[in-house]
Structures are given as structure tokens and as C-alpha cells.
Design a protein around this motif. Structure first.
Motif, PDB file in Angstrom:
ATOM      1  N   PHE A 132       8.757   4.351   3.219  1.00 47.59           N
ATOM      2  CA  PHE A 132       8.333   3.368   4.312  1.00 47.59           C
ATOM      3  C   PHE A 132       7.401   2.450   3.729  1.00 47.59           C
ATOM      4  N   ILE A 133       7.410   1.855   2.791  1.00 45.81           N
ATOM      5  CA  ILE A 133       6.596   0.963   1.981  1.00 45.81           C
ATOM      6  C   ILE A 133       7.093  -0.352   2.369  1.00 45.81           C
ATOM      7  N   THR A 134       5.915  -1.062   3.254  1.00 44.15           N
ATOM      8  CA  THR A 134       6.349  -2.512   3.739  1.00 44.15           C
ATOM      9  C   THR A 134       6.030  -3.555   2.422  1.00 44.15           C
ATOM     10  N   SER A 177      -1.202   6.438  13.053  1.00 41.81           N
ATOM     11  CA  SER A 177      -0.626   6.371  14.469  1.00 41.81           C
ATOM     12  C   SER A 177      -1.538   6.540  15.321  1.00 41.81           C
ATOM     13  N   GLY A 194       2.554  12.141   5.663  1.00 40.72           N
ATOM     14  CA  GLY A 194       2.694  10.731   6.549  1.00 40.72           C
ATOM     15  C   GLY A 194       1.059  10.675   7.052  1.00 40.72           C
ATOM     16  N   SER A 195       0.995  11.251   8.355  1.00 37.59           N
ATOM     17  CA  SER A 195      -0.648  11.284   8.721  1.00 37.59           C
ATOM     18  C   SER A 195      -1.288  12.170   7.932  1.00 37.59           C
ATOM     19  N   ILE A 239       2.591   2.789  15.797  1.00 31.59           N
ATOM     20  CA  ILE A 239       2.853   3.779  14.732  1.00 31.59           C
ATOM     21  C   ILE A 239       2.417   3.853  13.346  1.00 31.59           C
ATOM     22  N   TYR A 240       2.482   2.486  12.838  1.00 33.11           N
ATOM     23  CA  TYR A 240       2.027   2.740  11.353  1.00 33.11           C
ATOM     24  C   TYR A 240       0.592   2.400  11.154  1.00 33.11           C
ATOM     25  N   GLU A 241       0.043   2.515  10.083  1.00 31.62           N
ATOM     26  CA  GLU A 241      -1.208   2.110   9.797  1.00 31.62           C
ATOM     27  C   GLU A 241      -2.181   3.367  10.326  1.00 31.62           C
ATOM     28  N   ILE A 256      -3.799   9.404  15.437  1.00 26.53           N
ATOM     29  CA  ILE A 256      -4.964   9.444  14.522  1.00 26.53           C
ATOM     30  C   ILE A 256      -5.840   8.602  14.695  1.00 26.53           C
ATOM     31  N   THR A 287      11.409  -2.394   4.432  1.00 21.62           N
ATOM     32  CA  THR A 287      10.832  -1.146   4.554  1.00 21.62           C
ATOM     33  C   THR A 287      11.274  -0.314   3.420  1.00 21.62           C
ATOM     34  N   LEU A 292       0.984   4.851   0.447  1.00 23.83           N
ATOM     35  CA  LEU A 292       0.324   6.096   0.851  1.00 23.83           C
ATOM     36  C   LEU A 292       1.376   7.366   1.150  1.00 23.83           C
ATOM     37  N   THR A 293       2.434   6.802   1.845  1.00 26.10           N
ATOM     38  CA  THR A 293       3.267   7.616   2.553  1.00 26.10           C
ATOM     39  C   THR A 293       4.307   8.387   1.773  1.00 26.10           C
ATOM     40  N   MET A 323      -8.332  10.502  17.264  1.00 23.06           N
ATOM     41  CA  MET A 323      -9.193  11.309  16.677  1.00 23.06           C
ATOM     42  C   MET A 323     -10.095  10.724  15.827  1.00 23.06           C
ATOM     43  N   MET A 351       0.887  -1.165   0.126  1.00 30.39           N
ATOM     44  CA  MET A 351      -0.081   0.140  -0.048  1.00 30.39           C
ATOM     45  C   MET A 351       0.849   1.139  -0.161  1.00 30.39           C
ATOM     46  N   ILE A 396       6.137  -1.115  16.284  1.00 29.04           N
ATOM     47  CA  ILE A 396       5.696  -0.294  15.266  1.00 29.04           C
ATOM     48  C   ILE A 396       4.229  -0.317  15.050  1.00 29.04           C
TER      49      ILE A 396
HETATM   50  C1  LIG Z   1       8.134   0.115   9.636  1.00 31.13           C
HETATM   51  C2  LIG Z   1       7.190   0.883   8.895  1.00 31.13           C
HETATM   52  C3  LIG Z   1       6.401   0.167   7.715  1.00 31.13           C
HETATM   53  C4  LIG Z   1       5.573   0.951   7.118  1.00 31.13           C
HETATM   54  N1  LIG Z   1       4.712   0.626   6.189  1.00 31.13           N
HETATM   55  C5  LIG Z   1       4.045   1.598   5.290  1.00 31.13           C
HETATM   56  C6  LIG Z   1       3.359   1.221   4.286  1.00 31.13           C
HETATM   57  O1  LIG Z   1       3.557  -0.282   3.693  1.00 31.13           O
HETATM   58  N2  LIG Z   1       2.771   2.016   3.453  1.00 31.13           N
HETATM   59  C7  LIG Z   1       2.499   3.310   3.580  1.00 31.13           C
HETATM   60  O2  LIG Z   1       1.972   4.091   3.051  1.00 31.13           O
HETATM   61  N3  LIG Z   1       2.996   3.770   4.812  1.00 31.13           N
HETATM   62  C8  LIG Z   1       4.023   2.996   5.539  1.00 31.13           C
HETATM   63  N4  LIG Z   1       4.476   3.365   6.874  1.00 31.13           N
HETATM   64  C9  LIG Z   1       4.350   4.857   7.371  1.00 31.13           C
HETATM   65  C10 LIG Z   1       3.334   4.962   8.496  1.00 31.13           C
HETATM   66  O3  LIG Z   1       2.174   4.764   8.251  1.00 31.13           O
HETATM   67  C11 LIG Z   1       3.791   6.424   8.720  1.00 31.13           C
HETATM   68  O4  LIG Z   1       5.138   6.420   9.355  1.00 31.13           O
HETATM   69  C12 LIG Z   1       2.611   7.084   9.799  1.00 31.13           C
HETATM   70  O5  LIG Z   1       1.496   7.097   9.247  1.00 31.13           O
HETATM   71  C13 LIG Z   1       3.046   8.253  10.618  1.00 31.13           C
HETATM   72  O6  LIG Z   1       3.461   9.271   9.425  1.00 31.13           O
HETATM   73  P1  LIG Z   1       4.687  10.035   9.748  1.00 31.13           P
HETATM   74  O7  LIG Z   1       5.881   8.917  10.146  1.00 31.13           O
HETATM   75  O8  LIG Z   1       4.927  11.049   8.585  1.00 31.13           O
HETATM   76  O9  LIG Z   1       4.680  10.911  11.032  1.00 31.13           O
HETATM   77  P2  LIG Z   1       4.051  12.171  11.093  1.00 31.13           P
HETATM   78  O10 LIG Z   1       2.544  12.264  10.505  1.00 31.13           O
HETATM   79  O11 LIG Z   1       4.777  13.320  10.987  1.00 31.13           O
HETATM   80  O12 LIG Z   1       3.326  11.980  12.788  1.00 31.13           O
HETATM   81  C14 LIG Z   1       4.572  12.269  13.760  1.00 31.13           C
HETATM   82  C15 LIG Z   1       3.591  12.324  15.012  1.00 31.13           C
HETATM   83  O13 LIG Z   1       2.539  13.435  15.058  1.00 31.13           O
HETATM   84  C16 LIG Z   1       1.307  12.916  15.164  1.00 31.13           C
HETATM   85  N5  LIG Z   1       0.599  13.892  14.397  1.00 31.13           N
HETATM   86  C17 LIG Z   1       0.448  13.941  13.120  1.00 31.13           C
HETATM   87  N6  LIG Z   1      -0.376  14.819  12.599  1.00 31.13           N
HETATM   88  C18 LIG Z   1      -1.508  14.855  13.564  1.00 31.13           C
HETATM   89  C19 LIG Z   1      -2.650  15.326  13.734  1.00 31.13           C
HETATM   90  N7  LIG Z   1      -3.165  15.972  12.591  1.00 31.13           N
HETATM   91  N8  LIG Z   1      -3.214  15.132  14.880  1.00 31.13           N
HETATM   92  C20 LIG Z   1      -2.640  14.711  15.753  1.00 31.13           C
HETATM   93  N9  LIG Z   1      -1.599  14.201  15.809  1.00 31.13           N
HETATM   94  C21 LIG Z   1      -0.685  14.238  14.685  1.00 31.13           C
HETATM   95  C22 LIG Z   1       1.169  11.538  14.991  1.00 31.13           C
HETATM   96  O14 LIG Z   1       0.345  11.082  15.579  1.00 31.13           O
HETATM   97  C23 LIG Z   1       2.652  10.977  15.312  1.00 31.13           C
HETATM   98  O15 LIG Z   1       2.675  10.925  16.789  1.00 31.13           O
HETATM   99  C24 LIG Z   1       5.387   2.542   7.399  1.00 31.13           C
HETATM  100  C25 LIG Z   1       6.202   3.063   8.407  1.00 31.13           C
HETATM  101  C26 LIG Z   1       6.970   2.241   9.263  1.00 31.13           C
HETATM  102  C27 LIG Z   1       7.898   2.860  10.200  1.00 31.13           C
END
Ligand SMILES: Cc1cc2nc3c(=O)[nH]c(=O)nc-3n(C[C@H](O)[C@H](O)[C@H](O)COP(=O)(O)OP(=O)(O)OC[C@H]3O[C@@H](n4cnc5c(N)ncnc54)[C@H](O)[C@@H]3O)c2cc1C
Length: 598
Positions: free
Chosen positions: A196-198, A445, A170-171, A441-443, A448, A264, A164-165, A451, A162, A438
Motif C-alpha cells: 500500500f505504498i503511495t 485510520s 497496518g494499524s 482510512i490511510y495515515e 486510531i 499504490t 510503514l505498512t 484513540m 513512507m 481514502i
Molecule cells: C490508497 C492507499 C494508500 C496508502 N498509502 C500508504 C503509504 O504511503 N505508506 C504506508 O505505509 N501505508 C499506506 N497505506 C496503508 C494505510 O495506512 C493502512 O491501510 C491503514 O493504516 C490501515 O491498516 P490496514 O489496512 O492494515 O487495516 P487494519 O489495521 O487491519 O485495520 C482495520 C480496521 O480495524 C481498526 N483497528 C485496527 N487496529 C485497531 C486498534 N488497535 N484499535 C481500534 N481499531 C483498530 C482500524 O481502525 C480499521 O477500521 C495506504 C493505504 C491505501 C488504501
């Protein structure tokens, strides 16, 4: 004594005593099955898990993945069990036989997946992502797309991901910059970078199908303008044969704390201007479609954390029975008394009972969601189907966030039971801690998820989902309160439930007032306390069943269920009430904390 991978008896208890899955056999949907067939599937999963998958758990962690010239190699030990998962079509248990599935109820599939995921959840990320990608094509694809991709994805012959990121998204998925432009032949040219694509690149499958979120040129900003594209690693021709490699390049693999057997990846799409994809569904409906996969994977993430916790608990229990240390509390003054297994010490019993109650409560909750899916499928009318759908909706963020946090806590507690050995690589509990982290954090956080829980689920649909959940909890309380042994537990849970309902309503009202920021600052504590209440509900439900069977030859097993409910409701629920009381949905200091004050 050999280590138990999981608790088969407790799985049977949940399937047949708590959720009475054998009653499904009377429905038209499952009339081709019988209980023996259900049991056989779970038994086969157990055999595969114990013999072929579990031995790879520590090895794939030690070996890890390697990355060279855009190619990723996964630990070789994963190859055989992956092949067996594909050949056995384990990824498609609930799907139609037309596409390689077996048409089983979700609840039975959950039991099989508990074994497979519990044995090595890094391995099961491969078929689970394939299935999730397939499900979206099943629901939104054209006939041609289904024919091209579905069977291969459901069975895991091809990998799925998937995408997305992105570095700046990210979020905030709506901030993505990957773009799509329609080509003359009806396919789409995709350009962008994902991180970060699994399993974004791997050498287990001949092809990988990437569902990619991108914005069609000129589409609105934010999530409203996002579309979903199917981008194969190797192009798939109209007749199903494989064509040229697509312009999807793996540019790097993360070094990370855990999940060492799962790469990843950073992926570059269209760096040579030749990345092509198919549009899935209509333009600008990408987020809505992707949510089908995200919701499925969120439940899987809850299951992964539960599986880590369960494995850590099984290890800790096994170790506590064998490790001799200290005299028994009754013989503290007797210096001649021999050492006893640490399971005899009250503090170790406390840790084990805490782990047991979380693990068993999580098992019931995760199976309950599967049960709700099944009941929805078998519903007599729309109203009943909507009821079960509402329960799935409101419980999904709880399973994802609560299980990931409490699952991690259980892994840490298991490490504590091992003492100094738990901190070493000689024993596998430290791996469960690293792998489990993890999940929060993922899927999406957990911030999110919280909320989503408050904004969409508690407050959504005029509070209907919350009311339906509370009514379900009340019906268990009514059964328990008429039972002498459980009445006090029922009273305690009911007090907590009343406070929970009031706090949910006050917090969701605050969301629509000048205190909106305060309300959202409380979203996570509210979700955590909700998880505590739901866990207590599951454990009380189990206790109502166990209490009728205390005189049977399995008395000890059933007494264990009562103890788990007592422990949780007597020690965790008062703390949950404290958490609810502390929810400051107006004038919360976090909401008014200015950046410059930090
Ligand atoms: C091992 C691993 C595997 C992964 N696999 C995939 C994958 O297969 N496909 C994919 O698309 N992504 C993948 N990810 C990405 C993962 O889904 C993101 O890391 C995650 O969604 C958080 O995004 P970010 O790292 O940019 O953190 P950020 O979005 O920068 O968030 C940092 C912190 O701020 C908080 N935050 C951010 N925005 C808000 C808000 N609006 N309100 C409140 N709190 C907020 C978050 O909760 C978090 O605590 C993977 C990540 C890892 C580490």
C-alpha cells in the motif's frame, strides 16, 4: 459562468480578517516580506492551479496508472504540472532558502496549497510526500545526509514515500517484520516487504527516496525496537551522483476505488540480498522520527479531504444556479409558473448551506493549525511556544479524522444536489466522492486517530491541551456574547462546551478505571462531537468579524458568514450535544459485546 476552483474572497477573509496574517510582517522572521509578496504567491498558485493542474484532475482519473515488468507509468497529463510544481519549488514554500525553500509563513503556504491541492490532490501527493521525507532528514539527518537529499526532496526533484505498512502490520505498526543488519561500510542491509505504498514506484522523477521502518536484528519487539532508514531507489553516491539501482522492486499496484493517478504499490526490499539504506537518527527511534512525517501528512490528509469537499461544493453551487427544475415554493399552485433554478428550493438551500458551513469551518480550522505553527515559530518565550504547540497537538487528529469524514459527507451531499447527473461520470462530483473516501482510512485510520485524541491528547499532560483549547473557544464566546446578533449563538455554544468538557473528563477518567474498554469504545463519537464544537467555534469566530461589516458594500458576503454560523450552531450543535449525552463511557454495550454474540 466559469466554475470557481475555490473561494478566493473567503481565503482572503481567513488570512487577513480572521488570522490577520499581515501582522506577521512586524516579526523579525518575516520582515523581508510584505503583503504584496504574500498575495503574489497565492495568485501565482491560483494561476498554476487553474491553467495547468485542474485540467488534469478528471483525465488522470480516467487514464489511471499502469504496471508492467516492475515499472509503473503514471498518467502522462501529470508530467507537465509536476515539472512546474518542481521548478516553482512549490513543495518547499515554508522551508529555508538554503534548501530550495522560500521561508514563507505556513498560513500563506496553506492558501497556496489550497489552490494546488484543490485543483488535483492526486498530483500534489507527489511533492507533499517528497517534502515530508525531506523534513525528517532536516530534523534528524547528519550534515552529509542533508547535503545529499534535502534540496532534492524539498523541491520535489526526487520523489518521496513512507514505508510503514506490511501485510501483517497496518494499524499495528509495531508488528512489522522488515529487518536491518549493519554492513561493514556503515550502511544497512534491509530485507522485507511493504504494501500500500503511495507513489512507491513512478516515472515522474529520476529517483525516489523511501523512508523505511525496520527492526535492527536483536532490537526489542513492538514500536520500541523500530528504526528508520533512508532507502534510495537509485543509490546516491557520497558526491551526490546517482549510482546503481538499489534492490527495491515494485511487485504490484492496487486496483482501487479512487486516487487513480497515484500508484499504490507493493514493494519488495532486498529480494536479491542487496537493498541498502542509511540509518536516520539513532537506532530504535524510528517511530518517534516517523511521527514528524506522519503528523505533517495527517494535516495534509485533512487538507485533501477539505479540498475534495470544497471542489464538490463549488460544483454543486454552480450547478444549482443553472439547473432549472420545479416551480418556486411560493408558486406551487400556479401551473403556469416557469421552472426556477434549483437553488431557489428550500431543501437545496439547506444542502448548500450545510456544505458551505462545513467547508468554511474546515478552511478556518486548517488555516488555524498553520497559524499556530507560525505563532509557535514567532513565540516570545517557551511558554507561548508550548501553548501553540499544544493546540497543534490536540487539533491534529481532529483535522485528520473530522475533515476526512465531513469532507466525504460534503462530497456525497454535492452529488445529491446534482440529482441523477451526480451519479454519472459526465459530472466530476462522483470522482470527489471516490477520491475523498481514502482520507478516513490511510495515515492512521480514524479509529486510531480517535484513540490518539482521547488517550494522548485529551487525557495527556494532565488535561492541559484540552484546557488550553477550551480557553481559546471561551475567548471567542466572550466576544460573541457581547454582541446582540450573536449572543444566542454564544450561549448555545457555551452550553455545548460545558457538556463537552465534562464528557471529555469523564471519558478520560473512565480510561484509567475498570471501564477502560468502554471509554475507548466512545473515542470516535467523542472525536466527532469535538469536531462539531471546534467547527462551531471557527464559524462563530468568523461571525464576530463579519457582524461588524454588515453595512459595507460586501454586506452579502458577510451576511453569508453569519448564516453559516447560525445554521451550524442552531442545527448541528444540538445534535452534537445529543452525541455527547449518548457517550456511554461506562458499561458501553460495544465494550462488553463478545465475539460469539455477533
Ligand atoms: C490508497 C492507499 C494508500 C496508502 N498509502 C500508504 C503509504 O504511503 N505508506 C504506508 O505505509 N501505508 C499506506 N497505506 C496503508 C494505510 O495506512 C493502512 O491501510 C491503514 O493504516 C490501515 O491498516 P490496514 O489496512 O492494515 O487495516 P487494519 O489495521 O487491519 O485495520 C482495520 C480496521 O480495524 C481498526 N483497528 C485496527 N487496529 C485497531 C486498534 N488497535 N484499535 C481500534 N481499531 C483498530 C482500524 O481502525 C480499521 O477500521 C495506504 C493505504 C491505501 C488504501
Amino acid at each position: 459562468m466559469a466554475l470557481k476552483l475555490t473561494d478566493q474572497r473567503d481565503i482572503d477573509f481567513v488570512l487577513y480578517e480572521q488570522f490577520q496574517v499581515d501582522a506577521f510582517l512586524t516579526s523579525d522572521k518575516y520582515k523581508a516580506f510584505n503583503k504584496k509578496m504574500f498575495d503574489m504567491v497565492v495568485k501565482e498558485a491560483k494561476n498554476l492551479a487553474v491553467k495547468e493542474i485542474f485540467p488534469t484532475y478528471t483525465e488522470c482519473d480516467k487514464v489511471g496508472v499502469s504496471f508492467e515488468n516492475g515499472m509503473v507509468k503514471v498518467p502522462e497529463c501529470l508530467r507537465k504540472p509536476h515539472k512546474l510544481l518542481v521548478e516553482g519549488e512549490w513543495g518547499a514554500l515554508t522551508e529555508s532558502p538554503d534548501y530550495g525553500g522560500q521561508g514563507l509563513p505556513f498560513t500563506i503556504a496553506q492558501a497556496a496549497m489550497e489552490y494546488l491541492t484543490g485543483a488535483n490532490y492526486i498530483l500534489t501527493t507527489y511533492p507533499i510526500l517528497s517534502h515530508g521525507a525531506g523534513k525528517m532528514i532536516d530534523l534528524f539527518g547528519t550534515r552529509e545526509q542533508k547535503d545529499l537529499f534535502l534540496e532534492k526532496l524539498y523541491t520535489g526533484v526526487w520523489g518521496g514515500t513512507m514505508l510503514l505498512t506490511e501485510p501483517g502490520a497496518g494499524s499495528d505498526v509495531g508488528a512489522l517484520t522488515t529487518s536491518a543488519k549493519k554492513l561493514d561500510d556503515g550502511t544497512w542491509e534491509i530485507t522485507g516487504s511493504k504494501i500500500f505504498i503511495t507513489n512507491g514506484e513512478q516515472n515522474l522523477t529520476d529517483n525516489i527516496i523511501h523512508p523505511v521502518l525496520a527492526r535492527i536484528e536483536g532490537a526489542p519487539a513492538g514500536t520500541k525496537g523500530i528504526s528508520l532508514f533512508i532507502v534510495p531507489k537509485i543509490w546516491v553516491n557520497a558526491d551526490g551522483t546517482l549510482g546503481e539501482p538499489n534492490d527495491v522492486i515494485c511487485t504490484g499496484v492496487e486496483e482501487k476505488m479512487g486516487l487513480h493517478g497515484s500508484p499504490t504499490c507493493s514493494l519488495s526490499l532486498g529480494s536479491k540480498g542487496k537493498c541498502r539504506g542509511f540509518l536516520l537518527g539513532s537506532p530504535n527511534r524510528g517511530m518517534e522520527i516517523m511521527f514528524h512525517m506522519m503528523n505533517e501528512v495527517r494535516l495534509e490528509v485533512g487538507t485533501q479531504a477539505f479540498a475534495s469537499a470544497n471542489l464538490a461544493y463549488m460544483h454543486a453551487l454552480d450547478y444549482a444556479k443553472q439547473r432549472l427544475q420545479g416551480r418556486s415554493i411560493e408558486k406551487l399552485a400556479d401551473h403556469g409558473a416557469g421552472q426556477v433554478p434549483i437553488i431557489r428550493h428550500p431543501d437545496v438551500k439547506r444542502m448548500l448551506l450545510k456544505m458551505k458551513s462545513y467547508v468554511e469551518g474546515m478552511r478556518s480550522l486548517i488555516y488555524y493549525i498553520a497559524f499556530c505553527f507560525d505563532k509557535k515559530e514567532m513565540a516570545a518565550d517557551k511558554k507561548e511556544a508550548m501553548h501553540y504547540s499544544n493546540l497543534v497537538e490536540i487539533l491534529t487528529p481532529v483535522v485528520k479524522a473530522y475533515s476526512s469524514e465531513k469532507g466525504f459527507d460534503v462530497c456525497v451531499e454535492a452529488m445529491q444536489v446534482f440529482g441523477g447527473y451526480g451519479y454519472t461520470r459526465e459530472y466530476p462530483v462522483e470522482q470527489t466522492v471516490r477520491d475523498c473516501k481514502i482520507a478516513s482510512i490511510y495515515e492512521g485510520s480514524n479509529g486510531i486517530q480517535a484513540m490518539d485524541f482521547l488517550g494522548r491528547k485529551v487525557a495527556g499532560n494532565k488535561g492541559l491541551m484540552l484546557t488550553e483549547l477550551i480557553n481559546e473557544i471561551k475567548s471567542t464566546i466572550r466576544i460573541a456574547e457581547s454582541n446582540e446578533n450573536l449572543a444566542q449563538l454564544a450561549i448555545t455554544l457555551e452550553s455545548a462546551l460545558i457538556l463537552f468538557e465534562t464528557t471529555c473528563k469523564n471519558t478520560s477518567n473512565a480510561m484509567f478505571s475498570k471501564h477502560m474498554a468502554s471509554a475507548f469504545a466512545c473515542a470516535h463519537p467523542l472525536l466527532e462531537a469535538s469536531g462539531d464544537i471546534i467547527m462551531a467555534w471557527m464559524l462563530l469566530w468568523r461571525a464576530t468579524i463579519a457582524d461588524k461589516k454588515l453595512d459595507t458594500k460586501e454586506s452579502a458576503f458577510y451576511q453569508g458568514k453569519i448564516k453559516a454560523a447560525q445554521f451550524f450552531i442552531m442545527t448541528i450543535i444540538p445534535a452534537a450535544m445529543g452525541k455527547l449525552t449518548a457517550i456511554t463511557y461506562e458499561n458501553n454495550p460495544a465494550a462488553s459485546m463478545e465475539e460469539h454474540l455477533f
